[in-house]
Design an enzyme around this catalytic site. Structure first.
Site, PDB file in Angstrom:
ATOM      1  N   ASP A 196       0.864  -1.189   0.000  1.00 55.84           N
ATOM      2  CA  ASP A 196       0.000   0.000   0.000  1.00 55.84           C
ATOM      3  C   ASP A 196       0.886   1.220   0.000  1.00 55.84           C
ATOM      4  O   ASP A 196       1.949   1.238   0.624  1.00 55.84           O
ATOM      5  CB  ASP A 196      -0.972  -0.003   1.183  1.00 55.84           C
ATOM      6  CG  ASP A 196      -0.292  -0.149   2.540  1.00 55.84           C
ATOM      7  OD1 ASP A 196      -0.085   0.866   3.227  1.00 55.84           O
ATOM      8  OD2 ASP A 196       0.023  -1.292   2.913  1.00 55.84           O
ATOM      9  N   GLU A 255      -8.623   4.380  11.660  1.00 55.88           N
ATOM     10  CA  GLU A 255      -7.647   4.237  12.744  1.00 55.88           C
ATOM     11  C   GLU A 255      -7.571   5.555  13.500  1.00 55.88           C
ATOM     12  O   GLU A 255      -7.908   6.617  12.964  1.00 55.88           O
ATOM     13  CB  GLU A 255      -6.273   3.843  12.195  1.00 55.88           C
ATOM     14  CG  GLU A 255      -5.749   4.759  11.088  1.00 55.88           C
ATOM     15  CD  GLU A 255      -4.494   4.231  10.443  1.00 55.88           C
ATOM     16  OE1 GLU A 255      -3.500   4.009  11.186  1.00 55.88           O
ATOM     17  OE2 GLU A 255      -4.473   4.040   9.208  1.00 55.88           O
TER      18      GLU A 255
END
Length: 265
Positions: free
Chosen positions: A63, A150
């Site tokens: 990623d 998150e």
């Protein structure tokens, strides 16, 4: 005599054929869906895996965001990168300046990729969903979009930490709007602390991409199902400068091929 003649003709046909002749020929544009089966990347800060080591998985990917610049995607792919998650947006007004480059180059090199959005707790979910839609094109060949959930305690502009019920409600708003636009059920990325704080074990119905760099997800998330696992943030990937995030698909190569067929059309 007739029987002998038939046998003679079959023998001739067999002698003139090869395995390639008897099998469908792949098109010139086709490419393997797994770059390297079960690669084992180096790591600048390796974890000692007691069990469930990531290199036991067949399919690995990465990623990236603006912090990974000028990636040599052909080299990364040849080393074993079979998919990529690419940061597109954050909050309701931030667009990753390297998204367009990463998005175009991964496709040009035949690397399946998904766009992801980093959630910002000081902007309503509906506004963030519209911002993502404004900046990420509809591409049926892309993997499903990703919602990155998150905590961000180091944010200079937002110190909100909503209660779990509010977090789940906001997630639902974003996910439903994005799914209507792209026609694919989004993936949820999250970390161990966020998962526990917001009781996401009860938030089902979506594929999960779980971060767990110090133990297999079953050790950190229990029996919660996952489709992808981020196992390091300090990996070394040829073609990528510096430390790299590396992930695996939770399944065999055959399962990956099936998942791709179901999610890239």
């Amino acid at each position: 005599m007739r029987r002998l003649a038939v046998l003679f003709m079959l023998t001739l046909l067999g002698a003139c054929s090869t395995v390639d002749d008897l099998s469908p020929s792949p098109s010139a544009s086709s490419s393997p869906t797994v770059a390297v089966r079960a690669p084992r990347f180096a790591d600048s800060k390796p974890h000692e895996w007691d069990s469930g080591a990531p290199w036991n998985y067949a399919v690995h990917g990465t990623d990236v965001s603006k912090y990974q610049t000028s990636i040599d995607w052909p080299t990364a792919k040849a080393s074993g990168i079979s998919f990529a998650f690419i940061k597109a947006t954050e909050g309701g007004d931030r667009f990753d300046e390297y998204f367009s480059e990463h998005w175009a180059r991964t496709k040009a090199n035949g690397i399946p990729r998904a766009a992801y959005h980093f959630f910002y707790f000081c902007t309503p979910a509906a506004v963030q969903a519209r911002w993502f839609i404004q900046n990420v094109p509809v591409d049926r060949s892309a993997l499903p979009p990703v919602l990155d959930m998150e905590w961000n305690p180091n944010s200079p502009t937002c110190h909100l930490r909503p209660d779990a019920a509010t977090v789940r409600a906001e997630m639902t708003t974003f996910l439903e709007i994005v799914e209507r636009r792209y026609g694919k059920k989004p993936i949820i990325y999250t970390s161990v602390d966020f998962f526990e704080d917001n009781e996401l074990s009860s938030f089902r119905g979506y594929p999960y991409w779980l971060r767990s760099v110090a133990g297999h997800p079953r050790e950190k998330y229990g029996s919660h199902p996952f489709t992808f696992w981020q196992y390091t943030g300090t990996g070394i990937v040829p073609g990528m400068t510096g430390k790299s995030d590396i992930n695996v698909f939770n399944g065999s190569e055959a399962a990956w091929n099936k998942w791709l067929r179901q999610n890239t059309r």
